[in-house]
Design a protein around this motif. Structure first.
Motif, PDB file in Angstrom:
ATOM      1  N   MET A   1       0.972  -0.868   0.299  1.00 61.70           N
ATOM      2  CA  MET A   1      -0.033  -0.071  -0.041  1.00 61.70           C
ATOM      3  C   MET A   1       0.884   1.526  -0.001  1.00 61.70           C
ATOM      4  O   MET A   1       1.580   1.021   0.822  1.00 61.70           O
ATOM      5  N   LYS A   2       0.729   1.804  -1.018  1.00 59.92           N
ATOM      6  CA  LYS A   2       1.399   3.180  -0.836  1.00 59.92           C
ATOM      7  C   LYS A   2       1.330   4.542   0.378  1.00 59.92           C
ATOM      8  O   LYS A   2      -0.267   4.241   0.904  1.00 59.92           O
ATOM      9  N   ASN A   3       2.395   5.606   0.693  1.00 58.05           N
ATOM     10  CA  ASN A   3       1.764   6.329   1.666  1.00 58.05           C
ATOM     11  C   ASN A   3       0.486   6.869   1.902  1.00 58.05           C
ATOM     12  O   ASN A   3       0.134   6.709   2.766  1.00 58.05           O
ATOM     13  N   ASN A   4       0.175   7.222   0.475  1.00 57.70           N
ATOM     14  CA  ASN A   4      -1.375   8.584   0.259  1.00 57.70           C
ATOM     15  C   ASN A   4      -2.047   7.660  -0.011  1.00 57.70           C
ATOM     16  O   ASN A   4      -3.517   7.952  -0.053  1.00 57.70           O
ATOM     17  N   GLU A   5      -2.225   6.192   0.375  1.00 60.89           N
ATOM     18  CA  GLU A   5      -3.181   5.854  -0.137  1.00 60.89           C
ATOM     19  C   GLU A   5      -4.631   5.307   1.328  1.00 60.89           C
ATOM     20  O   GLU A   5      -3.544   4.718   2.187  1.00 60.89           O
ATOM     21  N   LYS A   6      -4.919   5.325   1.866  1.00 64.51           N
ATOM     22  CA  LYS A   6      -5.360   4.962   2.747  1.00 64.51           C
ATOM     23  C   LYS A   6      -7.106   3.826   2.798  1.00 64.51           C
ATOM     24  O   LYS A   6      -7.222   3.828   1.403  1.00 64.51           O
ATOM     25  N   LYS A   7      -6.592   2.942   3.998  1.00 67.57           N
ATOM     26  CA  LYS A   7      -7.388   2.215   4.311  1.00 67.57           C
ATOM     27  C   LYS A   7      -9.508   2.431   4.578  1.00 67.57           C
ATOM     28  O   LYS A   7      -8.873   2.919   5.664  1.00 67.57           O
ATOM     29  N   SER A   8      -9.813   1.298   3.802  1.00 68.72           N
ATOM     30  CA  SER A   8     -10.786   1.381   4.683  1.00 68.72           C
ATOM     31  C   SER A   8     -10.782   1.425   5.653  1.00 68.72           C
ATOM     32  O   SER A   8     -10.306  -0.082   6.349  1.00 68.72           O
ATOM     33  N   SER A   9     -11.925   1.267   6.915  1.00 67.63           N
ATOM     34  CA  SER A   9     -12.027   0.646   7.621  1.00 67.63           C
ATOM     35  C   SER A   9     -13.498   0.042   7.399  1.00 67.63           C
ATOM     36  O   SER A   9     -14.221  -0.013   6.637  1.00 67.63           O
ATOM     37  N   ILE A  10     -13.502  -1.268   8.604  1.00 64.51           N
ATOM     38  CA  ILE A  10     -14.891  -2.016   8.337  1.00 64.51           C
ATOM     39  C   ILE A  10     -16.031  -1.638   9.103  1.00 64.51           C
ATOM     40  O   ILE A  10     -16.848  -2.322   8.842  1.00 64.51           O
ATOM     41  N   CYS A  11     -15.529  -0.391   9.185  1.00 61.67           N
ATOM     42  CA  CYS A  11     -17.146   0.289  10.569  1.00 61.67           C
ATOM     43  C   CYS A  11     -17.620   0.946   9.348  1.00 61.67           C
ATOM     44  O   CYS A  11     -16.512   2.453   8.604  1.00 61.67           O
ATOM     45  N   ASN A  12     -18.665   0.183   9.008  1.00 58.72           N
ATOM     46  CA  ASN A  12     -19.166   0.878   7.677  1.00 58.72           C
ATOM     47  C   ASN A  12     -19.627   3.493   8.711  1.00 58.72           C
ATOM     48  O   ASN A  12     -19.454   4.064   8.217  1.00 58.72           O
ATOM     49  N   LEU A  14     -17.394   5.115  10.422  1.00 57.70           N
ATOM     50  CA  LEU A  14     -16.335   5.125  10.100  1.00 57.70           C
ATOM     51  C   LEU A  14     -15.740   5.511   8.756  1.00 57.70           C
ATOM     52  O   LEU A  14     -15.493   6.832   8.691  1.00 57.70           O
ATOM     53  N   ASN A  15     -16.506   4.393   8.219  1.00 59.52           N
ATOM     54  CA  ASN A  15     -15.544   5.640   6.447  1.00 59.52           C
ATOM     55  C   ASN A  15     -16.812   6.892   6.613  1.00 59.52           C
ATOM     56  O   ASN A  15     -16.260   7.096   5.501  1.00 59.52           O
ATOM     57  N   LEU A  16     -18.355   6.559   6.808  1.00 63.65           N
ATOM     58  CA  LEU A  16     -18.693   7.514   5.909  1.00 63.65           C
ATOM     59  C   LEU A  16     -18.170   9.021   7.220  1.00 63.65           C
ATOM     60  O   LEU A  16     -18.761  10.150   6.191  1.00 63.65           O
ATOM     61  N   ARG A  17     -18.266   9.038   7.805  1.00 63.97           N
ATOM     62  CA  ARG A  17     -18.303  10.195   8.386  1.00 63.97           C
ATOM     63  C   ARG A  17     -16.403  10.710   7.878  1.00 63.97           C
ATOM     64  O   ARG A  17     -16.524  11.959   7.952  1.00 63.97           O
ATOM     65  N   ARG A  18     -15.388   9.857   8.117  1.00 66.05           N
ATOM     66  CA  ARG A  18     -14.992  10.299   7.402  1.00 66.05           C
ATOM     67  C   ARG A  18     -14.476  10.815   5.870  1.00 66.05           C
ATOM     68  O   ARG A  18     -13.910  11.830   5.316  1.00 66.05           O
ATOM     69  N   ALA A  19     -15.174   9.962   4.523  1.00 68.50           N
ATOM     70  CA  ALA A  19     -15.888  11.087   3.834  1.00 68.50           C
ATOM     71  C   ALA A  19     -16.778  12.549   4.201  1.00 68.50           C
ATOM     72  O   ALA A  19     -16.264  12.848   3.094  1.00 68.50           O
ATOM     73  N   SER A  21     -16.102  14.070   5.803  1.00 70.88           N
ATOM     74  CA  SER A  21     -15.805  14.845   6.759  1.00 70.88           C
ATOM     75  C   SER A  21     -14.419  15.699   5.526  1.00 70.88           C
ATOM     76  O   SER A  21     -13.845  17.175   5.081  1.00 70.88           O
ATOM     77  N   THR A  22     -13.982  14.394   4.643  1.00 68.32           N
ATOM     78  CA  THR A  22     -13.279  14.943   3.226  1.00 68.32           C
ATOM     79  C   THR A  22     -13.979  16.019   2.344  1.00 68.32           C
ATOM     80  O   THR A  22     -13.747  17.080   2.192  1.00 68.32           O
ATOM     81  N   ILE A  23     -15.394  15.463   2.243  1.00 68.61           N
ATOM     82  CA  ILE A  23     -16.384  16.619   1.449  1.00 68.61           C
ATOM     83  C   ILE A  23     -16.184  18.266   2.183  1.00 68.61           C
ATOM     84  O   ILE A  23     -16.412  18.753   1.232  1.00 68.61           O
ATOM     85  N   THR A  24     -16.550  18.721   3.160  1.00 69.60           N
ATOM     86  CA  THR A  24     -17.033  19.301   4.451  1.00 69.60           C
ATOM     87  C   THR A  24     -15.743  20.135   3.965  1.00 69.60           C
ATOM     88  O   THR A  24     -15.033  21.347   3.461  1.00 69.60           O
ATOM     89  N   LYS A  25     -14.136  19.338   4.412  1.00 73.87           N
ATOM     90  CA  LYS A  25     -12.958  20.050   3.613  1.00 73.87           C
ATOM     91  C   LYS A  25     -13.231  20.826   2.866  1.00 73.87           C
ATOM     92  O   LYS A  25     -12.960  21.750   2.223  1.00 73.87           O
ATOM     93  N   ILE A  26     -13.744  20.190   1.247  1.00 75.78           N
ATOM     94  CA  ILE A  26     -13.079  20.586   0.371  1.00 75.78           C
ATOM     95  C   ILE A  26     -14.090  21.645  -0.661  1.00 75.78           C
ATOM     96  O   ILE A  26     -14.043  22.631  -0.794  1.00 75.78           O
ATOM     97  N   TYR A  27     -15.277  21.583   0.509  1.00 71.29           N
ATOM     98  CA  TYR A  27     -16.280  22.778   0.519  1.00 71.29           C
ATOM     99  C   TYR A  27     -15.503  23.552   0.755  1.00 71.29           C
ATOM    100  O   TYR A  27     -15.959  25.044   0.784  1.00 71.29           O
ATOM    101  N   ASP A  28     -15.373  23.190   2.202  1.00 68.28           N
ATOM    102  CA  ASP A  28     -14.971  24.728   3.233  1.00 68.28           C
ATOM    103  C   ASP A  28     -13.696  25.984   2.308  1.00 68.28           C
ATOM    104  O   ASP A  28     -13.353  27.101   2.309  1.00 68.28           O
TER     105      ASP A  28
END
Length: 143
Positions: A1-12, A14-19, A21-28
């Motif tokens: 796995m490359k350093n910039n690749e982020k591994k998904s969690s088994i927790c749905n 957590l995956n939704l919260r991360r996503a 957060s990323t979308i919010t950061k882009i809009y902000d």
């Protein structure tokens, strides 16, 4: 796995919260020249469409927790972008955009559209449609 690749969690969750957060950061980031966050922009957009409107009715229409919404109003009121137009002595606030708020909304709308277009370009129109559909299903789980 490359350093910039982020591994998904088994927790749905957590995956939704991360996503989210990323979308919010882009809009902000896209909205930053306007001085607004995506949450603040959304409030201005809804007040422009519905206002004047009570805090409770706005919370219902945009499906957000009333307490969270009230916290978001403070900087908008301090910047004179929104105002309470309810009659003196009434407990139910009626909020609407000020002229300055309308101008700020118009300024930010272009930036928000830029964020929308960026996300659609990165994900593709078909994936956006799937995502929107899935998010609607997920939201209904709580009903």
């Amino acid at each position: 796995m490359k350093n910039n690749e982020k591994k998904s969690s088994i927790c749905n969750c957590l995956n939704l919260r991360r996503a989210a957060s990323t979308i919010t950061k882009i809009y902000d980031e896209k909205l930053s020249p306007s001085g607004l966050t995506v949450s603040q922009y959304s409030i201005l957009k809804h007040l422009k469409f519905f206002g004047p409107i009570s805090v409770s009715d706005l919370a219902i229409k945009i499906r957000l927790d009333r307490t969270t919404l009230v916290r978001s109003f403070k900087p908008l009121e301090a910047a004179s972008l929104i105002i309470d137009v309810s009659q003196k002595g009434t407990r139910n606030r009626q909020l609407q955009l000020t002229q300055k708020g309308i101008e700020k909304y118009i300024e930010a709308e272009y930036l928000w559209n830029d964020a929308q277009n960026f996300i659609e370009q990165e994900l593709g129109k078909e994936n956006i449609e799937k995502l929107t559909s899935l998010l609607s299903v997920i939201e209904r789980l709580g009903s």
